[in-house]
Motif scaffolding. Structure first.
Motif, mmCIF file in Angstrom:
data_model
loop_
_atom_site.group_PDB
_atom_site.id
_atom_site.type_symbol
_atom_site.label_atom_id
_atom_site.label_comp_id
_atom_site.label_asym_id
_atom_site.label_seq_id
_atom_site.Cartn_x
_atom_site.Cartn_y
_atom_site.Cartn_z
ATOM 1 N N PHE A 1 0.883 -1.162 0.000
ATOM 2 C CA PHE A 1 0.000 0.000 0.000
ATOM 3 C C PHE A 1 0.925 1.217 0.000
ATOM 4 C CE2 PHE A 1 -2.950 -3.146 1.715
ATOM 5 C CZ PHE A 1 -4.150 -2.806 1.100
ATOM 6 N N LYS A 2 1.086 1.831 -1.162
ATOM 7 C CA LYS A 2 2.008 2.958 -1.309
ATOM 8 C C LYS A 2 1.253 4.263 -1.049
ATOM 9 C CE LYS A 2 6.117 4.508 -2.813
ATOM 10 N NZ LYS A 2 7.415 4.117 -2.259
ATOM 11 N N SER A 3 1.520 4.896 0.086
ATOM 12 C CA SER A 3 0.855 6.163 0.399
ATOM 13 C C SER A 3 1.238 7.232 -0.614
ATOM 14 C CB SER A 3 1.249 6.630 1.805
ATOM 15 O OG SER A 3 0.789 5.732 2.788
ATOM 16 N N ASP A 4 0.330 8.172 -0.844
ATOM 17 C CA ASP A 4 0.609 9.276 -1.757
ATOM 18 C C ASP A 4 1.860 10.038 -1.320
ATOM 19 O OD1 ASP A 4 -1.327 8.949 -3.652
ATOM 20 O OD2 ASP A 4 -2.735 10.381 -2.793
ATOM 21 N N PRO A 5 2.589 10.634 -2.271
ATOM 22 C CA PRO A 5 3.827 11.353 -1.948
ATOM 23 C C PRO A 5 3.664 12.403 -0.850
ATOM 24 C CG PRO A 5 3.638 11.080 -4.319
ATOM 25 C CD PRO A 5 2.345 10.596 -3.725
#
Length: 294
Positions: free
Chosen positions: A73-77
Protein backbone atom coordinates in the motif's frame (compact mmCIF):
# COMPACT_ATOMS: atom_id res chain seq x y z
CA UNK A 1 12.79 -2.31 -1.77
CA UNK A 2 12.51 -6.05 -1.42
CA UNK A 3 9.71 -8.61 -1.41
CA UNK A 4 10.10 -9.20 2.29
CA UNK A 5 8.79 -12.49 3.63
CA UNK A 6 6.90 -11.63 6.80
CA UNK A 7 5.80 -13.88 9.59
CA UNK A 8 2.83 -12.22 11.22
CA UNK A 9 3.14 -12.73 15.01
CA UNK A 10 0.27 -14.94 16.17
CA UNK A 11 -0.37 -15.24 19.93
CA UNK A 12 -0.49 -18.81 21.25
CA UNK A 13 -4.16 -18.48 22.17
CA UNK A 14 -5.30 -16.98 18.86
CA UNK A 15 -5.71 -18.16 15.27
CA UNK A 16 -6.92 -14.77 13.99
CA UNK A 17 -4.82 -11.62 14.29
CA UNK A 18 -6.46 -8.20 14.43
CA UNK A 19 -4.22 -5.17 13.97
CA UNK A 20 -5.05 -1.46 14.17
CA UNK A 21 -2.55 0.76 12.36
CA UNK A 22 -2.27 4.49 13.05
CA UNK A 23 0.91 5.66 11.32
CA UNK A 24 2.36 8.57 9.30
CA UNK A 25 2.13 6.37 6.16
CA UNK A 26 1.70 2.75 5.15
CA UNK A 27 4.59 0.30 5.38
CA UNK A 28 6.65 1.33 2.33
CA UNK A 29 8.13 -2.02 1.22
CA UNK A 30 6.85 -4.69 -1.13
CA UNK A 31 6.18 -7.74 1.05
CA UNK A 32 4.24 -10.96 1.44
CA UNK A 33 3.24 -13.37 4.19
CA UNK A 34 1.55 -16.74 4.58
CA UNK A 35 -1.55 -15.14 6.05
CA UNK A 36 -4.55 -13.93 4.08
CA UNK A 37 -4.99 -10.21 4.79
CA UNK A 38 -8.19 -8.18 4.90
CA UNK A 39 -7.49 -4.43 5.15
CA UNK A 40 -10.06 -1.72 5.79
CA UNK A 41 -8.55 1.68 4.88
CA UNK A 42 -10.23 3.89 7.46
CA UNK A 43 -8.11 6.90 6.52
CA UNK A 44 -5.53 7.33 3.79
CA UNK A 45 -5.01 7.28 0.04
CA UNK A 46 -2.44 6.05 -2.42
CA UNK A 47 -1.72 3.14 -4.74
CA UNK A 48 -2.01 -0.57 -3.98
CA UNK A 49 0.36 -2.77 -5.96
CA UNK A 50 -0.74 -6.41 -5.82
CA UNK A 51 1.32 -8.88 -7.86
CA UNK A 52 1.31 -7.44 -11.38
CA UNK A 53 -1.43 -4.83 -11.05
CA UNK A 54 -2.06 -1.54 -9.31
CA UNK A 55 -5.16 0.08 -7.91
CA UNK A 56 -6.00 3.43 -6.38
CA UNK A 57 -7.09 3.19 -2.75
CA UNK A 58 -8.99 5.73 -0.67
CA UNK A 59 -10.57 6.01 2.75
CA UNK A 60 -13.34 3.53 3.56
CA UNK A 61 -12.26 0.91 1.03
CA UNK A 62 -11.60 -2.74 1.89
CA UNK A 63 -9.13 -5.09 0.20
CA UNK A 64 -8.58 -8.85 0.42
CA UNK A 65 -5.01 -10.03 -0.25
CA UNK A 66 -4.25 -13.71 -0.78
CA UNK A 67 -1.69 -15.77 1.11
CA UNK A 68 1.86 -15.05 -0.11
CA UNK A 69 0.61 -12.36 -2.51
CA UNK A 70 3.32 -9.69 -2.92
CA UNK A 71 1.80 -6.29 -2.18
CA UNK A 72 2.40 -2.77 -1.02
CA UNK A 73 0.00 0.00 0.00
CA UNK A 74 2.01 2.96 -1.31
CA UNK A 75 0.85 6.16 0.40
CA UNK A 76 0.61 9.28 -1.76
CA UNK A 77 3.83 11.35 -1.95
CA UNK A 78 2.28 14.06 0.25
CA UNK A 79 2.50 11.70 3.25
CA UNK A 80 6.30 11.70 3.01
CA UNK A 81 6.82 15.46 3.02
CA UNK A 82 9.01 16.66 5.94
CA UNK A 83 6.26 18.64 7.67
CA UNK A 84 3.36 16.42 6.73
CA UNK A 85 0.83 15.92 9.50
CA UNK A 86 -1.11 13.34 7.57
CA UNK A 87 -1.66 9.87 8.95
CA UNK A 88 -3.15 6.58 7.87
CA UNK A 89 -5.59 4.51 9.90
CA UNK A 90 -6.36 0.92 8.98
CA UNK A 91 -7.98 -2.11 10.57
CA UNK A 92 -6.36 -5.34 9.39
CA UNK A 93 -7.31 -8.97 9.92
CA UNK A 94 -4.80 -11.76 9.26
CA UNK A 95 -5.46 -15.50 9.19
CA UNK A 96 -3.57 -18.51 7.86
CA UNK A 97 -5.88 -21.21 6.43
CA UNK A 98 -2.91 -23.61 6.37
CA UNK A 99 -1.84 -22.89 9.97
CA UNK A 100 -3.81 -23.14 13.20
CA UNK A 101 -7.07 -22.92 11.24
CA UNK A 102 -6.29 -25.82 8.89
CA UNK A 103 -8.39 -28.34 10.84
CA UNK A 104 -11.28 -25.88 10.89
CA UNK A 105 -11.14 -25.37 7.13
CA UNK A 106 -11.13 -29.15 6.60
CA UNK A 107 -14.54 -29.53 8.25
CA UNK A 108 -17.13 -30.63 5.66
CA UNK A 109 -19.48 -27.85 6.77
CA UNK A 110 -16.81 -25.26 5.92
CA UNK A 111 -16.07 -26.59 2.42
CA UNK A 112 -17.80 -23.66 0.69
CA UNK A 113 -15.77 -21.12 2.67
CA UNK A 114 -12.54 -23.07 2.08
CA UNK A 115 -13.21 -23.05 -1.67
CA UNK A 116 -13.82 -19.31 -1.53
CA UNK A 117 -10.50 -18.65 0.22
CA UNK A 118 -8.61 -20.91 -2.22
CA UNK A 119 -10.19 -19.22 -5.23
CA UNK A 120 -9.25 -15.70 -4.07
CA UNK A 121 -5.48 -16.03 -4.03
CA UNK A 122 -5.09 -13.03 -6.36
CA UNK A 123 -7.08 -10.82 -3.99
CA UNK A 124 -10.03 -8.52 -4.60
CA UNK A 125 -11.59 -5.23 -3.59
CA UNK A 126 -14.81 -5.50 -1.59
CA UNK A 127 -17.65 -3.92 -3.62
CA UNK A 128 -18.53 -0.48 -2.24
CA UNK A 129 -22.14 -1.49 -1.66
CA UNK A 130 -20.94 -4.00 0.98
CA UNK A 131 -18.41 -1.75 2.75
CA UNK A 132 -20.72 -0.92 5.64
CA UNK A 133 -21.64 -4.57 6.26
CA UNK A 134 -18.07 -5.90 6.00
CA UNK A 135 -16.48 -3.10 8.04
CA UNK A 136 -19.12 -3.60 10.74
CA UNK A 137 -18.28 -7.29 10.92
CA UNK A 138 -14.56 -6.49 11.12
CA UNK A 139 -15.30 -4.22 14.09
CA UNK A 140 -17.17 -7.06 15.80
CA UNK A 141 -14.15 -9.32 15.35
CA UNK A 142 -11.77 -6.68 16.71
CA UNK A 143 -13.88 -6.10 19.82
CA UNK A 144 -14.45 -9.77 20.68
CA UNK A 145 -12.35 -12.75 21.76
CA UNK A 146 -12.45 -16.53 22.04
CA UNK A 147 -15.42 -18.44 20.63
CA UNK A 148 -17.35 -15.23 19.98
CA UNK A 149 -14.54 -13.88 17.81
CA UNK A 150 -14.36 -17.13 15.85
CA UNK A 151 -18.12 -17.03 15.25
CA UNK A 152 -17.87 -13.45 13.97
CA UNK A 153 -14.96 -14.54 11.73
CA UNK A 154 -17.04 -17.33 10.17
CA UNK A 155 -19.83 -14.85 9.51
CA UNK A 156 -17.32 -12.48 7.89
CA UNK A 157 -16.20 -15.21 5.50
CA UNK A 158 -19.81 -16.09 4.75
CA UNK A 159 -20.58 -12.46 3.90
CA UNK A 160 -17.48 -12.11 1.74
CA UNK A 161 -18.16 -15.38 -0.11
CA UNK A 162 -21.47 -13.89 -1.21
CA UNK A 163 -19.91 -10.75 -2.68
CA UNK A 164 -21.25 -10.10 -6.20
CA UNK A 165 -19.10 -9.06 -9.16
CA UNK A 166 -15.71 -9.69 -7.56
CA UNK A 167 -12.81 -8.60 -9.77
CA UNK A 168 -9.33 -9.97 -8.94
CA UNK A 169 -6.64 -7.47 -7.95
CA UNK A 170 -4.11 -9.28 -10.12
CA UNK A 171 -4.36 -10.91 -13.51
CA UNK A 172 -2.81 -14.07 -14.88
CA UNK A 173 -1.39 -17.03 -13.02
CA UNK A 174 0.56 -15.92 -9.97
CA UNK A 175 3.81 -17.69 -9.23
CA UNK A 176 3.68 -19.53 -5.93
CA UNK A 177 7.07 -18.20 -4.86
CA UNK A 178 9.41 -15.36 -5.77
CA UNK A 179 13.05 -15.63 -4.79
CA UNK A 180 14.49 -12.90 -2.57
CA UNK A 181 16.93 -11.97 -5.33
CA UNK A 182 14.15 -11.48 -7.89
CA UNK A 183 12.04 -9.80 -5.22
CA UNK A 184 14.73 -7.18 -4.62
CA UNK A 185 14.85 -6.41 -8.32
CA UNK A 186 11.08 -6.21 -8.73
CA UNK A 187 10.81 -3.99 -5.66
CA UNK A 188 13.52 -1.65 -6.94
CA UNK A 189 11.80 -1.34 -10.31
CA UNK A 190 8.40 -0.66 -8.76
CA UNK A 191 9.89 1.92 -6.44
CA UNK A 192 11.77 3.69 -9.22
CA UNK A 193 8.76 3.87 -11.54
CA UNK A 194 6.36 5.04 -8.83
CA UNK A 195 8.76 7.79 -7.76
CA UNK A 196 9.56 9.02 -11.28
CA UNK A 197 6.40 8.34 -13.32
CA UNK A 198 5.92 12.11 -13.84
CA UNK A 199 9.25 12.40 -15.68
CA UNK A 200 10.62 10.94 -18.88
CA UNK A 201 11.74 7.36 -18.08
CA UNK A 202 13.52 5.26 -20.69
CA UNK A 203 13.93 1.51 -20.81
CA UNK A 204 17.65 2.03 -20.22
CA UNK A 205 16.92 4.09 -17.09
CA UNK A 206 14.79 1.32 -15.60
CA UNK A 207 17.23 -1.45 -16.54
CA UNK A 208 20.11 0.41 -14.91
CA UNK A 209 18.25 0.38 -11.56
CA UNK A 210 18.70 -3.39 -11.39
CA UNK A 211 22.04 -3.57 -13.25
CA UNK A 212 20.66 -5.39 -16.27
CA UNK A 213 20.91 -4.87 -20.01
CA UNK A 214 17.73 -3.54 -21.64
CA UNK A 215 17.16 -6.88 -23.42
CA UNK A 216 17.58 -8.96 -20.24
CA UNK A 217 15.47 -6.47 -18.32
CA UNK A 218 12.58 -6.78 -20.80
CA UNK A 219 12.52 -10.57 -20.49
CA UNK A 220 12.78 -10.45 -16.69
CA UNK A 221 10.11 -7.80 -16.27
CA UNK A 222 7.61 -9.54 -18.58
CA UNK A 223 8.20 -12.89 -16.84
CA UNK A 224 7.53 -11.55 -13.35
CA UNK A 225 4.83 -8.94 -13.98
CA UNK A 226 3.12 -10.14 -17.19
CA UNK A 227 3.56 -6.56 -18.42
CA UNK A 228 5.98 -4.94 -20.80
CA UNK A 229 7.90 -2.08 -19.20
CA UNK A 230 5.97 0.49 -21.26
CA UNK A 231 2.55 -0.98 -20.43
CA UNK A 232 3.37 -1.02 -16.71
CA UNK A 233 4.66 2.56 -16.79
CA UNK A 234 1.52 3.62 -18.63
CA UNK A 235 -0.68 1.93 -16.01
CA UNK A 236 1.16 3.75 -13.22
CA UNK A 237 0.70 7.06 -15.00
CA UNK A 238 -2.98 6.47 -15.80
CA UNK A 239 -3.61 5.27 -12.24
CA UNK A 240 -2.17 8.54 -10.94
CA UNK A 241 -4.16 10.49 -13.53
CA UNK A 242 -7.39 8.82 -12.37
CA UNK A 243 -6.66 9.87 -8.78
CA UNK A 244 -6.01 13.47 -9.81
CA UNK A 245 -9.11 13.61 -12.01
CA UNK A 246 -11.48 12.22 -9.40
CA UNK A 247 -9.99 14.32 -6.59
CA UNK A 248 -10.89 17.42 -8.57
CA UNK A 249 -7.64 19.23 -7.75
CA UNK A 250 -6.74 20.16 -11.33
CA UNK A 251 -7.33 23.00 -13.79
CA UNK A 252 -8.11 20.81 -16.79
CA UNK A 253 -7.44 17.36 -18.25
CA UNK A 254 -4.36 18.60 -20.11
CA UNK A 255 -2.77 19.70 -16.82
CA UNK A 256 -3.31 16.22 -15.39
CA UNK A 257 -1.79 14.64 -18.51
CA UNK A 258 1.41 16.69 -18.30
CA UNK A 259 1.83 16.25 -14.53
CA UNK A 260 1.58 12.47 -14.98
CA UNK A 261 4.44 12.22 -17.46
CA UNK A 262 2.69 12.49 -20.84
CA UNK A 263 4.15 14.88 -23.40
CA UNK A 264 0.96 15.36 -25.42
CA UNK A 265 -2.77 15.36 -24.70
CA UNK A 266 -3.35 13.16 -27.77
CA UNK A 267 -1.06 10.45 -26.44
CA UNK A 268 -2.62 10.76 -22.98
CA UNK A 269 -6.15 10.31 -24.35
CA UNK A 270 -5.10 7.28 -26.39
CA UNK A 271 -3.31 5.55 -23.50
CA UNK A 272 -6.07 6.46 -21.04
CA UNK A 273 -8.68 4.72 -23.21
CA UNK A 274 -6.41 1.71 -23.74
CA UNK A 275 -5.94 1.24 -19.97
CA UNK A 276 -9.42 2.12 -18.69
CA UNK A 277 -11.62 1.45 -21.72
CA UNK A 278 -12.98 5.01 -21.48
CA UNK A 279 -11.95 8.51 -22.46
CA UNK A 280 -10.99 10.80 -19.54
CA UNK A 281 -14.36 12.61 -19.73
CA UNK A 282 -16.28 9.31 -19.90
CA UNK A 283 -14.30 8.00 -16.93
CA UNK A 284 -15.15 11.11 -14.90
CA UNK A 285 -18.84 10.93 -15.76
CA UNK A 286 -18.96 7.23 -14.84
CA UNK A 287 -17.06 7.77 -11.58
CA UNK A 288 -19.26 10.59 -10.29
CA UNK A 289 -22.42 8.78 -11.39
CA UNK A 290 -21.37 5.75 -9.31
CA UNK A 291 -20.52 7.99 -6.34
CA UNK A 292 -23.96 9.58 -6.47
CA UNK A 293 -25.83 6.27 -6.80
CA UNK A 294 -23.87 4.71 -3.91
Amino acid sequence: MKVLQFTVPVPIDKSIVVQKDVLPYFYPHLHRHQEVQLTWIQQGEGTLVADNNMHTFRSNEIFWLGANQPHIFKSDPSYFLPRSRKKIIALVIFFNPEGALSAFFNLPEIKQLKNFVQQRQTGFKVPAILNTVISGQMLRISSSAGVEQLMHFVELLRLLSGCPDITPLASGNRKATVSDHDGIRIGNIYNYIMQHYDKAITLEDAASQVHMTPHAFCRFFKKHTLHTFVSFLNEVRINEACKKLTDGNYDNIATVAYTCGFNSITNFNRVFKTVTGKSPSQYLNSYFHNVETN
